[in-house]
Scaffold this motif. Structure first.
Motif, PDB file in Angstrom:
ATOM      1  N   LEU A  96       9.614   1.666  -4.904  1.00  0.00           N
ATOM      2  CA  LEU A  96       8.202   1.920  -5.157  1.00  0.00           C
ATOM      3  C   LEU A  96       7.828   1.473  -6.569  1.00  0.00           C
ATOM      4  CD1 LEU A  96       5.492   3.294  -4.346  1.00  0.00           C
ATOM      5  CD2 LEU A  96       6.438   5.426  -5.251  1.00  0.00           C
ATOM      6  N   HIS A 104      -2.649   3.484  -7.391  1.00  0.00           N
ATOM      7  CA  HIS A 104      -1.523   4.385  -7.500  1.00  0.00           C
ATOM      8  C   HIS A 104      -0.974   4.251  -8.891  1.00  0.00           C
ATOM      9  CE1 HIS A 104      -0.630   0.564  -5.699  1.00  0.00           C
ATOM     10  NE2 HIS A 104       0.582   0.626  -6.114  1.00  0.00           N
ATOM     11  N   ASP A 161       2.593  -0.316  -1.110  1.00  0.00           N
ATOM     12  CA  ASP A 161       2.793   1.002  -1.709  1.00  0.00           C
ATOM     13  C   ASP A 161       2.971   2.082  -0.639  1.00  0.00           C
ATOM     14  OD1 ASP A 161       2.288   2.640  -4.462  1.00  0.00           O
ATOM     15  OD2 ASP A 161       1.460   3.734  -2.762  1.00  0.00           O
ATOM     16  N   ARG A 195       5.555   5.196  -0.343  1.00  0.00           N
ATOM     17  CA  ARG A 195       4.983   6.478  -0.740  1.00  0.00           C
ATOM     18  C   ARG A 195       4.705   7.395   0.457  1.00  0.00           C
ATOM     19  NH1 ARG A 195       3.039   7.522  -5.718  1.00  0.00           N
ATOM     20  NH2 ARG A 195       2.888   5.280  -6.133  1.00  0.00           N
ATOM     21  N   TRP A 221       0.810  -4.848  -3.861  1.00  0.00           N
ATOM     22  CA  TRP A 221       0.255  -3.498  -4.012  1.00  0.00           C
ATOM     23  C   TRP A 221       0.074  -2.835  -2.650  1.00  0.00           C
ATOM     24  CZ3 TRP A 221      -4.100  -5.978  -7.312  1.00  0.00           C
ATOM     25  CH2 TRP A 221      -3.595  -6.328  -8.559  1.00  0.00           C
TER      26      TRP A 221
END
Length: 342
Positions: A252, A8, A49, A53, A46
């Motif tokens: 985020l 991302h 995310d 999102r 990570w």
């Protein structure tokens, strides 16, 4: 990615297979427990995310999420952006400027819009898990963009990774439809662009530090992200962002983003490439756990096989690189100093 190099907006940066390391970090030859745990912790960050999102993508166009995300990152990294711009003005060639533009526009803005849009199809697992393709794409990118040579074992890894990705993308591999292919194609396209950013970034990290390059990437990516805002009604959606949405965007950027980045590169100081690659397997694991707890998302049996095949392929590539670089499909310096890829 995700990190500042490529999953991302902050994809987990591949530690091997043609990915550049931070130039001011000495490459360790032995693994420390703390270093390994820090890399694993960053990879686990990570994996959060999707927690932020996925919810944003359900209610907002991907272009809105990415533009706001880039704005936050530029504000947070503004001093580094100014310093990096000054250094780039002194040291970048015209080719370097083109590479930076491609990284900022393609690997930062466009890739993240594609990645975020993949979540809108209601599956929080597939977009994240398919980011494991990045190291494989990075090898191909090094071949196409840098002229590095592929050796005979890489096709085996490539086919295995694609087979794993296929099983991940389709819960029932006997029923492949357009609707099921859309999020997989979006996520894989994002992984491809992030891998391109990793390859192009290799030439730039010789002239600016990694943190400065990251700031430059987002500085270039912000105008591109704003230009993409009209897609899917992003401009109108941007005017309706409330406090809860901005909080999710901030988290985020901070948690799987900047915090993951700092922890990751601190861990690399005590972790060689092969060990770091194994530690990064915490990324798909944490993604699955977080998405199950937060959204009740589960994998089918064939998807579990696909995850194991994809992650196992990347892990074997990392171990092979450490033991015998010429066998792994990775960058290998020749006697002449030219870099080749196995």
């Amino acid at each position: 990615m995700p990190s500042l190099c490529g999953a991302h907006t902050f994809p987990p940066p591949p530690t091997t297979f043609g990915a550049a390391r931070v130039p001011d970090l000495a490459r360790p030859t032995t693994t420390t427990r703390t270093g390994f745990l820090l890399v694993a912790a960053a990879a686990a960050l990570w994996g959060t995310d999707g927690l932020f999102r996925f919810g944003l993508a359900e209610g907002l166009p991907g272009s809105t999420v990415v533009a706001a995300e880039h704005l936050i990152l530029v504000v947070l990294m503004f001093p580094l952006l100014v310093r990096g711009a000054r250094r780039a003005r002194r040291t970048f060639s015209p080719g370097d400027v083109v590479a930076l533009l491609l990284v900022g526009v393609g690997a930062s803005a466009v890739a993240t819009v594609l990645f975020t849009s993949a979540f809108a199809y209601g599956d929080p697992n597939t977009p994240l898990l398919l980011q494991q393709l990045q190291p494989v794409f990075a090898v191909l990118g090094a071949r196409l963009l840098l002229g590095e040579r592929l050796r005979r074992r890489f096709p085996v890894f490539f086919v295995a990774a694609l087979a794993g990705a296929f099983l991940v993308a389709f819960p029932d591999p006997t029923e492949v439809g357009v609707a099921g292919a859309a999020p997989a194609l979006l996520a894989a396209s994002a992984a491809l662009l992030w891998a391109m950013g990793t390859v192009l970034g290799r030439r730039l990290t010789a002239k600016v530090s990694f943190t400065e390059l990251a700031a430059l990437r987002f500085g270039v990516g912000l105008p591109a992200a704003l230009a993409l805002l009209p897609i899917g009604g992003g401009v109108q959606a941007a005017t309706t962002l409330d406090g809860a949405a901005w909080l999710s965007l901030l988290l985020l950027a901070l948690i799987p983003g900047l915090l993951g980045l700092v922890v990751y590169y601190r861990g690399l100081r005590g972790t060689p490439a092969a060990s770091a690659t194994l530690a990064e397997l915490a990324f798909p694991l944490s993604s699955l756990v977080v998405n199950y707890v937060a959204f009740g998302a589960v994998l089918t049996t064939s998807q579990v096989v696909g995850v194991a095949l994809l992650a196992g392929t990347i892990a074997v590539m990392g171990v092979a690189h450490q033991r015998r670089p010429e066998a792994a499909g990775v960058a290998v310096p020749t006697r002449s100093g030219r870099v080749e890829t196995s």
